[in-house]
Design a protein around this motif. Sequence first.
Motif, PDB file in Angstrom:
ATOM      1  N   ASN A 107       0.658  -1.165  -0.062  1.00 26.32           N
ATOM      2  CA  ASN A 107      -0.098   0.090   0.103  1.00 26.32           C
ATOM      3  C   ASN A 107       0.929   1.262   0.068  1.00 26.32           C
ATOM      4  O   ASN A 107       0.294   2.225  -0.650  1.00 26.32           O
ATOM      5  CB  ASN A 107      -0.844  -0.024   1.111  1.00 26.32           C
TER       6      ASN A 107
ATOM      7  N   PRO B 150      -8.067   7.598  -0.521  1.00 28.01           N
ATOM      8  CA  PRO B 150      -8.671   7.311   0.744  1.00 28.01           C
ATOM      9  C   PRO B 150      -8.870   6.001   1.069  1.00 28.01           C
ATOM     10  O   PRO B 150      -8.862   5.401   1.925  1.00 28.01           O
ATOM     11  CB  PRO B 150      -9.882   8.030   0.494  1.00 28.01           C
ATOM     12  N   VAL B 151      -9.039   5.060  -0.223  1.00 24.33           N
ATOM     13  CA  VAL B 151      -9.346   3.680  -0.221  1.00 24.33           C
ATOM     14  C   VAL B 151      -7.852   2.980   0.602  1.00 24.33           C
ATOM     15  O   VAL B 151      -7.909   2.061   1.200  1.00 24.33           O
ATOM     16  CB  VAL B 151      -9.740   2.931  -1.438  1.00 24.33           C
TER      17      VAL B 151
ATOM     18  N   THR C 287      -5.195   1.719   7.578  1.00 24.45           N
ATOM     19  CA  THR C 287      -5.809   2.089   8.984  1.00 24.45           C
ATOM     20  C   THR C 287      -6.144   0.817   9.643  1.00 24.45           C
ATOM     21  O   THR C 287      -6.315   0.514  10.876  1.00 24.45           O
ATOM     22  CB  THR C 287      -6.653   3.356   9.021  1.00 24.45           C
ATOM     23  N   ARG C 288      -6.552  -0.201   8.637  1.00 27.18           N
ATOM     24  CA  ARG C 288      -7.247  -1.463   9.281  1.00 27.18           C
ATOM     25  C   ARG C 288      -6.224  -2.076  10.095  1.00 27.18           C
ATOM     26  O   ARG C 288      -6.699  -2.947  10.889  1.00 27.18           O
ATOM     27  CB  ARG C 288      -7.975  -2.300   8.249  1.00 27.18           C
TER      28      ARG C 288
ATOM     29  N   TYR D 128      -7.354   3.740   4.009  1.00 30.24           N
ATOM     30  CA  TYR D 128      -8.302   2.927   4.936  1.00 30.24           C
ATOM     31  C   TYR D 128      -7.784   1.606   4.991  1.00 30.24           C
ATOM     32  O   TYR D 128      -7.799   1.030   5.951  1.00 30.24           O
ATOM     33  CB  TYR D 128      -9.760   3.007   4.177  1.00 30.24           C
ATOM     34  N   ASN D 129      -7.254   0.813   4.063  1.00 27.31           N
ATOM     35  CA  ASN D 129      -6.579  -0.289   3.853  1.00 27.31           C
ATOM     36  C   ASN D 129      -5.419  -0.339   5.031  1.00 27.31           C
ATOM     37  O   ASN D 129      -5.253  -1.320   5.649  1.00 27.31           O
ATOM     38  CB  ASN D 129      -5.997  -0.833   2.510  1.00 27.31           C
TER      39      ASN D 129
END
Length: 392
Positions: A213, A285-286, A292-293, A289-290
């Motif tokens: 990422n 943002p996607v 932050t999981r 978000y990946n």
Amino acid sequence: MSLAHTAAEYMLSDALLPDRRGPRLKGLRLELPLDRMVKFVAVGFPLLLMSLAFAQEFSSGSPISCFCPSNFSIRQAAYVDSSCWDALVHHEQDESGQYRTKSLWPHKALPYSLLALAVAMYLPALLWQYAAVPALSSDLRFIISELDKSYNRAIRLVQHMLKIRQEGSDPHAFWDELEKARKERYFEFPLLERYLACKQRSHSLVAAYLLRNSLLLFFTSATYLYLGHFHLDVFFQEEFSCSIKTGLLRGETHIPDLITCRLTSLSVFQIVSLSSVAIYTLLVPVIIYNLTRLCRWDKRLLSIYEMLPAFDLLSRKMLGCPINDLNVILLFLRANVSELISFSWLSVLCALKDTTTQKHNIDTVVDFMTLLAGLEPSKPKHLTHGMCDENP
């Protein structure tokens, strides 16, 4: 054999999961749904734009149209178009009368830059495929198999308890042995729990996931820099002045110094630039978000499997910092929940457990299935009172 005992045996037999031998788990998802979506968009979108650019070039012919003098023949006009497209340099005079040049090469390099962008965006997925997928696949196969086996062992244990209770003549001896087995933790199968606990000290999978990422964010930032530095400079320039007085034509007086040309593919260039910025802005943002999981535990799956004996990572508070391989494995177990046959059974038992905890002390699937089979999960009160009366 009583009818109730036969019904309990049938119920427990139906609760057993089928033994899956041979080739299995071929449909494991080794990419999370959001990661796969990001990969398809990040790689497929520039390839789609590249095909659009090539289609426009082949359908409309020359990407530029030069306004040649009227005394030029058709072949001379075609030569001007070809020469100006090959050079693609804009000449303009400054205040002192000197000619300055500005290259318009981003128009010519547009399809190839899109191809390079698609290849760059595919590199993180390729890295994940070779660096993490083999180990992840092995871990998932073992964990899924052990979770289903642990559930089956719990059901077989209840079957064995029911058989001993029916065949035994002394109920006191049965409950004494049962209480002793619970205190000695005979009903627990700690191999899987210890394996998952060891995964908290491993960081190879989480490192590969973070690198994947992070590379996507890096290549997206590089795309913004490329579009802002090179495309923005020529974004609104539809016409340019071209000079063909080079080589043998340098001394020809009938050829003008500059010839005005028009970029017929400017609209395609603008659409590609704006759509690239818009799509990759939506992907950022996607990707974040990946990432932050990984900063929080996905406890939904663990809470369901807390009903298995010796699977109490939550109740023992054994979960530490979430940035480790165990958190990555839990995310992929959630994505492959369809491969977990025991998950649906345990989900139902968890839902039913909440309605019975007020009357019975139920902690594991062994306790719940014991109750459903017609046995009390703990020694009946009349037996306890009987022992107290015998030993005043």
